[in-house]
Design an enzyme around this catalytic site. Structure first.
Site, mmCIF file in Angstrom:
data_model
loop_
_atom_site.group_PDB
_atom_site.id
_atom_site.type_symbol
_atom_site.label_atom_id
_atom_site.label_comp_id
_atom_site.label_asym_id
_atom_site.label_seq_id
_atom_site.Cartn_x
_atom_site.Cartn_y
_atom_site.Cartn_z
ATOM 1 N NE ARG A 117 -13.505 107.059 -14.475
ATOM 2 C CZ ARG A 117 -13.309 106.553 -13.290
ATOM 3 N NH1 ARG A 117 -12.471 105.553 -13.125
ATOM 4 N NH2 ARG A 117 -13.955 107.030 -12.246
ATOM 5 C CG HIS A 164 -9.865 109.641 -13.992
ATOM 6 N ND1 HIS A 164 -10.294 110.922 -14.236
ATOM 7 C CD2 HIS A 164 -10.748 109.098 -13.125
ATOM 8 C CE1 HIS A 164 -11.395 111.147 -13.534
ATOM 9 N NE2 HIS A 164 -11.692 110.050 -12.852
ATOM 10 C CG HIS A 209 -7.901 106.233 -12.529
ATOM 11 N ND1 HIS A 209 -7.521 106.943 -11.425
ATOM 12 C CD2 HIS A 209 -9.184 105.839 -12.310
ATOM 13 C CE1 HIS A 209 -8.533 106.974 -10.558
ATOM 14 N NE2 HIS A 209 -9.538 106.296 -11.065
ATOM 15 N NE ARG A 248 -12.176 101.368 -12.152
ATOM 16 C CZ ARG A 248 -12.419 102.437 -11.389
ATOM 17 N NH1 ARG A 248 -13.571 102.571 -10.757
ATOM 18 N NH2 ARG A 248 -11.504 103.370 -11.258
ATOM 19 C CD GLU A 258 -18.338 108.799 -9.863
ATOM 20 O OE1 GLU A 258 -17.819 109.394 -8.926
ATOM 21 O OE2 GLU A 258 -17.991 107.645 -10.199
#
Ligand SMILES: Cc1cc2nc3c(=O)[nH]c(=O)nc-3n(C[C@H](O)[C@H](O)[C@H](O)COP(=O)(O)OP(=O)(O)OC[C@H]3O[C@@H](n4cnc5c(N)ncnc54)[C@H](O)[C@@H]3O)c2cc1C
Length: 505
Positions: free
Chosen positions: A283, A236, A344, A379, A116
């Site tokens: 992100r 997000h 998000h 994050r 990711e």
């Protein structure tokens, strides 16, 4: 009067994992879990991508996961916390697997690790694209088997009660609303653990379910806990743009990790202009790049392009995403998927130490509502389920000491609550919520934020809300909306503070 040793507020991964570990270790303690809707209605059950853990010690290492997390947090993570979380991850994973949680494996029986954004290695354990649901279901099953845990659904905690000892606040109980009986009651408790999740519902575009209204932040703030870093709301980049849905359906980060591209109206990839990692940047970087592209093109969304990926293995890997797209008439093997950034994750929250302990005695906060020092400004993908597990463990190890210090000796005057009024003004609050969501979206995404105007607008919304309740004294939608206003005001104030500090430095 109800009494319990431990009150857990919230039935997502953090609350349930804490309950399981504590109930196992201390069968002598009574534990009550309250949750404001049905138990499964959480952010946790929506998690798709999975959980970041270093399991491949040949290609990967703790040091690399630590470095990726620090880099994503942009200088604001606390290294000691990052190290603790990353190094504990394999043990916490083992505990999940021991209760039957299943994560995908390849034909050799090795973990099928996903990649990711922001991760330098494949290290995401997942259960197809419904990892959170798998975890939530297994934890709920276990919880229901413990005789010392009582799970109360449709019980909304509306305020924490504190007493003062040696000039310090101590949390001693909570008021809660029982939705079925339409009553407000009081519960006396030796410890409270807030596990209330995030506040995505403050924004017009969000992946968060309706329960994510920042209640824990507001409860803790009213009780006097320290709330920090609320200015860091993570957007997000790939929420499915389809017909103004709330919450929006998420197209997991893992899809980009699997090779999908982000393209504009002309079908061209544009992320390289902003970051060499392109689709695999963090992100914040990808969301900002998309927002800039949308502003310059005046379009409403960009697209995720999966057409070059192998159809069969894509469908196998992402069955939920595929069937959701298909239901909307989108076939990922031949159609572009329209996407926009959506609120998000709340990176800040109730300030806690490495054991989930807040500034108020007897009050813990874990999971998304807590600000632990792990995430910094942004994050890293799939670090939040992990954070919830590690802090649930830490708090569970610590709670025995807190409980031992507290006995139910002091008396408390419980105020009498008027009859609750629920349904009639519900629509009115729905309208106010929409206004707040638009206000916060405009404020947060604006390049020139007007802090004072936004605060004034919040005050006006508060006056409107109060005027609805004048006839009825107290209503539940009002309490939830007030929590949202409190969380919104904290975001605005902390954005303002950060801007001021940047200007001064
Ligand atoms: C669509 C989506 C996908 C995601 N994917 C991932 C992923 O792949 N990997 C990852 O690491 N993270 C992911 N996340 C983030 C992660 O799911 C959450 O951060 C995490 O699940 C939060 O868990 P929690 O226990 O803190 O709270 P939640 O799971 O949100 O649970 C909150 C609980 O608190 C209860 N509650 C709230 N207020 C009250 C109140 N006043 N009284 C009583 N109960 C209350 C709610 O009813 C709920 O039970 C995703 C999030 C979303 C929305």
């Amino acid at each position: 009067m109800l009494k319990t040793d431990i009150l857990i507020v919230g039935s997502g991964i953090s609350g349930l994992f804490f309950a399981m570990k504590t109930a196992k270790k201390r069968p002598d303690l009574s534990i009550v879990i309250m949750t404001k809707e049905t138990a499964q209605n959480t952010n946790t059950q929506l998690a798709q991508g999975g959980i970041a853990v270093v399991t491949d010690v040949v290609k990967d290492s703790f040091e690399q996961h630590i470095r990726d997390t620090l880099q994503s947090g942009d200088g604001l993570c606390e290294r000691e916390i990052v190290e603790m979380v990353v190094k504990q991850a394999p043990e916490r994973l083992k505990e999940l697997v021991e209760i039957g949680t299943s994560f995908d494996q390849n034909e050799k029986g090795e973990w099928n690790l996903g990649l990711e954004g922001g991760h330098s290695q494949h290290r995401i354990l997942h259960h197809k694209d419904s990892s959170g649901l798998e975890i939530e279901k297994k934890l709920l099953k276990i919880i229901r088997g413990f005789p010392n845990i009582k799970l109360l659904e449709n019980h909304m905690v509306i305020d924490l009660c504190t007493e003062t000892k040696n000039d310090k606040p101590i949390c001693t109980g909570a008021f809660f609303y029982n939705k079925k009986h339409n009553t407000i009651k009081y519960i006396r408790t030796r410890t409270i653990v807030l596990c209330t999740g995030g506040c995505g519902q403050l924004f017009a575009h969000t992946t968060n379910p309706k329960i994510a209204t920042g209640d824990g932040i507001a409860l803790a703030a009213r009780a006097g806990a320290t709330i920090v870093d609320m200015q860091y709301i993570q957007f997000h980049p790939t929420a499915l743009a389809s017909g103004g849905k709330n919450p929006m359906f998420l197209i997991s980060e893992a899809v980009r990790g699997y090779g999908a591209h982000i393209v504009n109206e002309e079908g061209k990839r544009f992320l390289f202009k902003y970051d060499a990692r392109a689709e695999l940047a963090t992100r914040d970087v990808v969301s900002n790049a998309i927002n800039k592209e949308l502003q310059s093109s005046s379009k409403k969304h960009v697209f995720l392009d999966c057409r070059h990926l192998d159809k069969n293995s894509f469908y196998q890997q992402f069955p939920v995403i595929t069937s959701h797209c298909n239901e909307l008439g989108i076939k990922p093997e031949k159609d572009l998927i329209p996407i926009v950034p959506a609120a998000h994750y709340q990176c800040g929250g109730i300030k806690v130490d490495k054991n989930g302990v807040t500034a108020i005695q007897n009050l813990y906060a874990i999971g998304e509502c807590a600000r632990t020092g792990l995430h910094g400004k942004n994050r890293l993908a799939s670090n939040s389920l992990l954070e919830a597990l590690v802090f649930a463990h830490q708090a569970s190890e610590n709670v025995g000491r807190t409980i031992a210090r507290f006995t139910f000796t002091s008396t408390i005057l419980i105020p009498k609550f008027p009859k609750i009024h629920y349904p009639n003004d519900y629509n009115a609050f729905d309208i106010l919520k929409k206004e707040l969501q638009q206000l916060m979206t405009n404020f947060y995404t604006s390049e020139h934020r007007n802090f004072d105007l936004a605060s004034e607008e919040i005050k006006k919304l508060n006056s409107h809300a109060i005027s609805f309740t004048e006839r009825h004294e107290i209503t539940i939608p009002f309490i939830e909306f007030s929590n949202m206003l409190t969380a919104a005001l904290l975001i605005i104030m902390q954005c303002k503070l950060e801007t001021k500090e940047m200007c001064e430095s």
